[in-house]
Design an enzyme around this catalytic site. Structure first.
Site, mmCIF file in Angstrom:
data_model
loop_
_atom_site.group_PDB
_atom_site.id
_atom_site.type_symbol
_atom_site.label_atom_id
_atom_site.label_comp_id
_atom_site.label_asym_id
_atom_site.label_seq_id
_atom_site.Cartn_x
_atom_site.Cartn_y
_atom_site.Cartn_z
ATOM 1 C CG ASP A 20 -1.765 1.218 1.386
ATOM 2 O OD1 ASP A 20 -2.401 1.602 0.384
ATOM 3 O OD2 ASP A 20 -1.828 1.816 2.483
ATOM 4 C CB SER A 21 0.257 4.799 -0.491
ATOM 5 O OG SER A 21 -0.829 4.917 0.420
ATOM 6 C CB CYS A 83 -3.434 0.550 -2.268
ATOM 7 S SG CYS A 83 -3.509 2.286 -2.714
ATOM 8 C CD GLU A 162 0.576 6.668 5.837
ATOM 9 O OE1 GLU A 162 1.730 6.562 6.258
ATOM 10 O OE2 GLU A 162 -0.095 5.688 5.459
ATOM 11 C CB CYS A 194 -9.351 4.872 1.051
ATOM 12 S SG CYS A 194 -7.658 5.193 1.617
ATOM 13 C CG HIS A 196 -4.724 5.027 4.626
ATOM 14 N ND1 HIS A 196 -4.275 4.482 3.450
ATOM 15 C CD2 HIS A 196 -3.620 5.498 5.270
ATOM 16 C CE1 HIS A 196 -2.957 4.637 3.373
ATOM 17 N NE2 HIS A 196 -2.540 5.247 4.476
HETATM 18 N N1 DGL Z 1 -4.814 3.093 1.098
HETATM 19 C C1 DGL Z 1 -4.915 3.680 -0.203
HETATM 20 C C2 DGL Z 1 -6.237 3.349 -0.875
HETATM 21 O O1 DGL Z 1 -6.847 2.372 -0.518
HETATM 22 C C3 DGL Z 1 -4.659 5.078 -0.268
HETATM 23 C C4 DGL Z 1 -3.970 5.898 -0.258
HETATM 24 C C5 DGL Z 1 -3.229 7.075 -0.583
HETATM 25 O O2 DGL Z 1 -3.816 8.079 -0.946
HETATM 26 O O3 DGL Z 1 -2.048 6.939 -0.486
HETATM 27 O O4 DGL Z 1 -6.653 4.023 -1.777
#
Ligand code: DGL
Length: 272
Positions: A20-21, A83, A162, A194, A196
């Site tokens: 993931d990011s 992600c 984050e 997302c 997150h």
């Molecule tokens: N966790 C990522 C997602 O599901 C997102 C993130 C980001 O913007 O870095 O889209």
């Protein structure tokens, strides 16, 4: 069209590769650990390049190819794109580069949301980049049917998460602003599009109100990955401790997994 070779066997033991990011994909890793407790897992948080959701598609594709290459050389036999943003923009490029590798993506579950909604009004919260993607438009076209979908881009939300702001006044203020259009649209079901966002689910639920159903997709993604893993017929391994790597600060990731999941894991720095 040139055909890419299958992923080359590496001296590393087979594992599930997940990326993931940043910390969002850990919500997928949590499900994976529950469903596949004996499978070695290798997680990469591409923190130095987050948030993906506010980047251009080419950038997300390039980062995804680099991180996937690293995971494959570390032994990944199934790749989980944990992600939504990377899935929206890069999964096609990954599948083209490694056609033999099972690759599991993460996408907002429009279908289950339609099934769960009573009034046919559904909200989707996701990154600006996911919402702008052709894949997201296609998902809605294919699965929304007669339901009305209200898409809410959430700039700034991933950055707060984050930083470990999982329950702060700044988080509540941002979520209040982001949820206002969804509340005004009288949605009865909201999809967290997302990975997150489940990390702030309690605050999000409070802001939306108890009567709104909040859905996520992480458990279904893990199920899909488990299916792919079992299909490889690798059998059971010893109880496994996941490897965690980040292109950002290893200390920060170690702290985060302790704070959010109570996992006593030590993250490592990765330079790719
Ligand atoms: N966790 C990522 C997602 O599901 C997102 C993130 C980001 O913007 O870095 O889209």
């Amino acid at each position: 069209m040139s055909i890419s070779p299958p992923p080359s066997p590496t001296p590393n033991p087979a594992c599930l590769g997940i990326y993931d990011s940043g910390v969002g994909g850990l919500t997928v890793l949590r499900e994976l650990r529950q469903q596949l407790p004996d499978v070695p897992m290798h997680y990469v948080a591409d923190t130095a390049h987050a948030p993906y959701g506010e980047r251009q598609p080419d950038y997300i594709i390039q980062r995804s190819l680099i991180v996937a290459e690293h995971l494959i050389s570390a032994g990944a036999r199934v790749l989980v794109v944990a992600c939504n943003t990377a899935t929206a923009h890069a999964i096609a490029a990954l599948r083209q580069r490694w056609p033999e590798l099972p690759i599991v993506g993460t996408e907002p579950g429009i279908k289950p949301a339609v099934a769960a909604s009573r009034n046919g009004r559904i909200g989707v919260m996701a990154t600006p980049s996911t919402i702008a993607s052709a894949r997201f438009a296609d998902l809605i076209a294919r699965h929304a049917g007669a339901a009305q979908v209200f898409s809410q881009p959430c700039p700034g939300l991933v950055a707060l998460i984050e930083r470990g702001e999982l329950n702060t006044p700044a988080l509540t203020a941002l979520l209040t602003e982001l949820c206002r259009p969804l509340i005004e649209a009288e949605v009865d079901t909201v999809l967290m599009g997302c990975t997150h966002y489940p990390l702030v689910q309690p605050v999000l639920q409070q802001v939306l109100g108890d009567e709104v159903k909040l859905l996520n997709i992480e458990s279904a993604v893990a199920q899909q990955a488990a299916k792919q893993w079992h299909a490889l017929g690798l059998g059971h391994q010893a109880a496994a401790i996941p490897t965690l790597q980040t292109t950002g600060s290893a200390e920060a990731l170690t702290r985060f997994v302790q704070q959010a999941f109570a996992w006593p894991l030590q993250a490592q720095t990765l330079q790719v």
